[in-house]
Design a protein around this motif. Structure first.
Motif, PDB file in Angstrom:
ATOM      1  N   SER A 156       0.569  -1.173  -0.320  1.00 22.35           N
ATOM      2  CA  SER A 156      -0.106  -0.968  -0.083  1.00 22.35           C
ATOM      3  C   SER A 156       0.528   1.538  -0.489  1.00 22.35           C
ATOM      4  O   SER A 156       0.460   2.197  -0.855  1.00 22.35           O
ATOM      5  CB  SER A 156      -0.953   0.669   1.228  1.00 22.35           C
ATOM      6  OG  SER A 156      -1.780  -0.681   1.387  1.00 22.35           O
ATOM      7  N   GLN A 172      -6.825   0.812  -0.725  1.00 22.18           N
ATOM      8  CA  GLN A 172      -7.379  -0.473   0.294  1.00 22.18           C
ATOM      9  C   GLN A 172      -8.588  -0.325   1.718  1.00 22.18           C
ATOM     10  O   GLN A 172      -9.124  -0.746   1.487  1.00 22.18           O
ATOM     11  CB  GLN A 172      -5.978  -0.931   1.171  1.00 22.18           C
ATOM     12  CG  GLN A 172      -6.606  -2.261   2.288  1.00 22.18           C
ATOM     13  CD  GLN A 172      -5.290  -2.793   2.240  1.00 22.18           C
ATOM     14  OE1 GLN A 172      -3.720  -1.948   2.760  1.00 22.18           O
ATOM     15  NE2 GLN A 172      -5.134  -3.777   3.279  1.00 22.18           N
ATOM     16  N   ASP A 190      -6.131  -1.777  -4.506  1.00 17.92           N
ATOM     17  CA  ASP A 190      -5.930  -2.434  -3.843  1.00 17.92           C
ATOM     18  C   ASP A 190      -6.728  -3.253  -2.514  1.00 17.92           C
ATOM     19  O   ASP A 190      -7.693  -2.711  -2.075  1.00 17.92           O
ATOM     20  CB  ASP A 190      -5.113  -0.980  -2.498  1.00 17.92           C
ATOM     21  CG  ASP A 190      -3.883  -1.858  -1.330  1.00 17.92           C
ATOM     22  OD1 ASP A 190      -4.184  -2.829  -0.878  1.00 17.92           O
ATOM     23  OD2 ASP A 190      -3.492  -0.335  -0.514  1.00 17.92           O
ATOM     24  N   GLU A 191      -6.450  -4.255  -2.543  1.00 18.25           N
ATOM     25  CA  GLU A 191      -6.789  -5.224  -2.425  1.00 18.25           C
ATOM     26  C   GLU A 191      -8.513  -5.272  -2.803  1.00 18.25           C
ATOM     27  O   GLU A 191      -9.781  -4.996  -1.994  1.00 18.25           O
ATOM     28  CB  GLU A 191      -6.765  -6.122  -0.932  1.00 18.25           C
ATOM     29  CG  GLU A 191      -5.499  -6.106  -0.735  1.00 18.25           C
ATOM     30  CD  GLU A 191      -5.589  -6.279   0.490  1.00 18.25           C
ATOM     31  OE1 GLU A 191      -6.387  -7.110   1.459  1.00 18.25           O
ATOM     32  OE2 GLU A 191      -4.344  -6.267   0.753  1.00 18.25           O
TER      33      GLU A 191
HETATM   34 MG   LIG Z   1      -2.207  -2.428   2.342  1.00 17.92          MG
END
Ligand SMILES: [Mg+2]
Ligand SMILES: Nc1ncnc2c1ncn2[C@@H]1O[C@H](COP(=O)(O)OP(=O)(O)OP(=O)(O)O)[C@@H](O)[C@H]1O
Lengths: 339, 522
Positions: free
Chosen positions: B71, B113, B192-193
């Motif tokens: 991240s 995220q 991000d994810e």
């Molecule tokens: Mg992360």
């Protein structure tokens, strides 16, 4: 059973901070001194005033400033705790005004001082508690609810005085005017309150609950904190401290006149707390910052008087200081790790 | 990810600089070229000289354990953080740091995220945020709705643009954020994810979306902890460990085992262990719990030492269970019993006093106080149960240390605010906070949401141990793998209703997926 994820061990933490941690500009260093920027502003103002006006450093003047800021400090202390918990109380100054007027009337009618102190503090606590009940059990925002009660209480204070000034003779004058070892009683009271607040916020679960509630009320509730009970307690505490501030002010002035204390006093306290870095949204606050904020505003006010600045400019300057301090705080917060 | 990849010992995660790896892509011109980026927080390095090349029309997966710096890296790329050193070359210019605005102007868009929609605004406003169409100087609401509707449906997202963002499920929030970023039309899209807590179905939709964008020539940076997902999706994979680049290679040259080894530095084994048989007495009994249309007539009986999973698409009935079991909300009807004793509905204190511990799947808003330190968050509930009056940092640290240890919480510096931890580490703090408070029954909502392979295995072991200690565990999950790994029984819900119930021995993973999908009313 111990589960560790070996490669994630923070070996870097132990390593030399050397090259990587080099600050790129000087302002990045500021966050390492808590309230560094604010202290700098305070010192600058004080030095400037001392150079410009000799009277500033006279003990008479300094004592005067101390007495003045002591009253604000007591209100600001309660407010720091409350605001850290995500609350807000605009009515503390007005609560102080009501307490002051009621106490003056009772004293003028010949009540004994201890009885008056007890009665006024109880009254102030109840006023705080009512604020707390409204804020906790209705969904009215604290800002609105306490602003309403501030106006209401300002009116009540006027009603209690009925347009007259009430003097209390020399009752309580020792508290307001005497000093031990060169420190006014009022300041000692204020320091005690500040110290107790500071200790509460740092070393008691009650204080930490305030941080948790201010940081995230849902989480606080889910973690088993009695959020409603805590709120009531905090507003009641704000009330009792407002009452104490009212009594302190009465003892200093020796009389209750219309429009003593009230919303204007409260705004100064709010400004001091915000200058000190306490978050309006809650979850963050320090008593040290509040002390600096209170002193800064007191010194600025005093300096303007000594430098004989037109009183019309005083509010302008005070507002300017608030703005600058808020900006300095924000800078420090932004550039410090973990916001 | 619950398989046990075995890696030949000769395979070493040797660092291969992308500069020396010839790009296997027809377009040799890198869109973004990152060189030697370092970034530290408070003296501790989160990134140590990372190099990366992004090519148009390529999905570039970024992998690594929790706290590896993924991240942080994409934050540098999208201008949220300025690097301490290193350069970013894009559009023929070399930059030493970007601001968010700058990055956006250069065509770098990112879905962070943690979802960051404005909760009070409608979906349509969120999609068009910062770019609301106006007419005669005022917002043209009809156009807002139309354009947002088009942006959403163009990506096959079926969400009413008039809904308030605050009422969306996490899956829907992800979709809306992707739609917003796609609409802005960047050349680089960072995710991000994005699939961290989506059901298989929603995740498929997000992945299809990503493929479509790739085929349109967007360079996609894709962070994920799901190895299967990355293997099937990515064209190129970069592995980070402790802030340093371990390996960067075309996906075809890597296999799952090598990836795990690169990320973790060892093999990860997560197998169903032999747990003691559940006891006969009931730990948590839920009888005909109903609330509005979200949950209808839900019943389940969890014996002590048993793990029962509720499987359903993210945002379905099982997410409402958290609110009802924790006492945040009062059910319309139904009864909850813990250890045989009824728990009064709609009261948090009663639920806690009964020994029921509910671990939310939404750690940001309902799980952790972001501004408080790791230790304080870990002990937040435990200390309140113990009715401690005094708070001393030193003592707190001493009490928190074993919990940190057991749950493998890693922070760069001693005891920072929990909000600065990487997502996976926050999840471990959340579990540690609740599972160490002597629960009788536990409700876990997506407990491995956003954690890395190694931590996932660790958490699975923790849940196993929890059950072995005789705690009744109700597990809400959107991942069939996790259900197969952990549960003794599974209840499948769809649209708030129970559609099936199976013993885990009597069903295969594929059958489970089919049931879960088959139950969907069309
Ligand atoms: Mg992360
Ligand atoms: N603002 C910050 N202040 C202090 N430390 C930070 C900050 N942001 C990140 N860190 C630290 O930097 C390290 C890398 O964090 P990062 O969020 O990049 O990890 P990640 O690879 O994304 O992990 P995850 O898979 O858990 O999301 C972590 O140890 C984290 O604690």
């Amino acid at each position: 059973m111990s589960l560790k994820t070996p490669s994630a061990a923070p070996d870097v933490a132990a390593g030399p901070p050397g090259d990587a941690g080099r600050p790129r500009s000087t302002y990045r260093r500021l966050p390492h001194i808590p309230h560094g920027g604010l202290l700098l502003v305070l010192v600058l103002v004080a030095v400037f005033t001392a150079v410009q006006a000799d009277a500033f450093t006279s003990s008479q003047n300094l004592l005067n400033v101390l007495r003045q800021v002591s009253v604000t400090a007591v209100i600001a202390a309660g407010l720091t705790l409350l605001m850290t918990a995500g609350g807000m109380d605009f009515s503390m100054g007005s609560n102080a005004a009501v307490t002051l007027c009621v106490a003056a009337q009772l004293l003028a009618r010949g009540w004994s001082t201890p009885a008056v102190v007890v009665v006024s503090l109880v009254l102030a606590t109840l006023i705080g508690l009512v604020n707390g009940l409204v804020v906790t059990y209705t969904r009215v925002a604290p800002f609105v609810a306490t602003l309403a009660s501030a106006m209401l209480l300002d009116g009540v204070a006027l009603l209690v005085l009925d347009g007259m000034s009430v003097t209390i003779g020399d009752k309580m004058s020792a508290l307001g005017n005497d000093e031990v070892a060169g420190v006014p009683y009022l300041t000692i009271v204020a320091l005690l309150v500040l110290a107790l607040t500071g200790v509460t916020m740092r070393f008691t679960t009650f204080g930490r609950d305030a941080f948790a509630m201010g940081g995230n009320e849902h989480v606080a509730r889910l973690s088993g904190i009695d959020v409603n009970g805590r709120k009531l307690a905090l507003y009641a505490l704000a009330g009792v401290l407002a009452g104490l501030a009212g009594l302190m002010l009465l003892s200093r002035l020796g009389a209750a006149a219309p429009n003593t204390a009230g919303l204007q006093t409260q705004l100064t306290a709010v400004a001091a707390v915000v200058i000190g870095g306490t978050s309006l949204a809650g979850g963050h606050g320090t008593v040290t910052g509040t002390v600096i904020g209170v002193v800064l505003l007191g010194v600025v006010g005093n300096a303007l008087n000594l430098l004989q600045v037109n009183s019309n400019y005083q509010l302008v300057v005070t507002g300017g200081v608030l703005l600058v301090a808020a900006i300095v705080n924000e800078f420090q917060r932004k550039s410090s790790p973990g916001h | 990810m619950t398989s046990s990849p075995t890696v030949p010992d000769t395979e070493k995660g040797t660092a291969v600089s992308p500069r020396r790896t010839a790009p296997a892509h027809p377009a040799p011109q890198a869109l973004v070229r990152v060189r030697g980026v370092t970034k530290s927080f408070g003296g501790a390095a989160a990134l140590k000289g990372v190099d990366l090349d992004l090519y148009p029309g390529e999905i570039h997966a970024l992998m690594g354990m929790n706290g590896a710096g993924k991240s942080t890296f994409v934050h540098v790329l999208s201008g949220v953080h300025q690097p301490d050193s290193g350069t970013l070359t894009l559009g023929g210019h070399e930059h030493t740091g970007l601001t968010v605005r700058r990055a956006r102007r250069l065509g770098i868009s990112s879905v962070p995220q943690r979802r960051e929609l404005a909760p009070g605004l409608t979906v349509a406003e969120n999609v068009l945020l910062g770019d609301l169409p106006t007419r005669y100087g005022t917002v043209h609401w009809k156009a807002v709705r139309e354009q947002a509707g088009r942006a959403l449906s163009g990506l096959g997202i079926d969400i009413d643009p008039d809904r308030i963002a605050g009422t969306l499920t996490v899956a829907e929030q992800t979709m809306v954020e992707v739609a917003r970023e796609v609409r802005r039309g960047g050349r680089v899209l960072i995710l991000d994810e994005p699939t961290a807590c989506l059901s298989a179905r929603d995740a498929d939709r997000v992945r299809d979306l990503v493929r479509t964008l790739r085929d349109e020539g967007v360079a996609v940076v894709y962070i994920s902890h799901y190895i299967d997902e990355v293997m099937s999706l990515a064209d190129r994979i970069t592995v980070l460990r402790d802030g340093a680049l371990v390996r960067s290679a075309p996906a075809a040259e890597l296999d799952a085992a090598a990836l795990v080894r690169g990320m973790v530095g060892r093999d990860v084994v997560s197998r169903r262990p032999a747990r003691p048989a559940p006891r006969s007495e009931s730990g948590l009994a839920v009888r005909s719990l109903s609330q509005g249309r979200a949950l209808r007539d839900f019943s389940v009986d969890v014996r002590k030492g048993e793990i029962v999973a509720v499987l359903g698409p993210a945002g379905d009935g099982q997410s409402r269970l958290f609110d009802l079991l924790s006492g945040r909300q009062r059910p319309d009807s139904g009864e909850i019993r813990v250890d045989g004793r009824p728990v009064p509905p709609g009261r948090i204190d009663a639920s806690l006093a009964g020994g029921l511990r509910c671990v939310t799947g939404d750690r940001r808003t309902l799980g952790l106080v972001q501004g408080l330190t790791v230790d304080e968050n870990l002990m937040l509930a435990g200390d309140r149960f113990a009715r401690r009056r005094l708070h001393r940092v030193r003592h707190l640290a001493r009490r928190a240390a074993p919990v940190r240890d057991t749950y493998g919480v890693v922070a760069l510096t001693g005891n920072p605010p929990v909000g600065t931890l990487s997502g996976g580490n926050q999840q471990k703090v959340l579990l540690g906070k609740w599972l160490e408070t002597a629960p009788v029954a536990c409700f876990l909502e997506d407990p491995t949401n956003g954690v890395d392979v190694a931590a996932m295995a660790d958490i699975h072991t923790l849940v196993d141990d929890l059950a072995a200690r005789g705690v009744a565990v109700l597990l809400a999950s959107s991942s069939p793998e996790e259900v197969m790994r952990l549960a003794d029984r599974v209840v499948v819900v769809s649209a708030g209703r129970t559609v099936a119930e199976h013993d885990i021995d009597a069903i295969t993973r594929d059958q489970l997926v089919t049931t879960a999908l088959g139950g969907q009313p069309q």
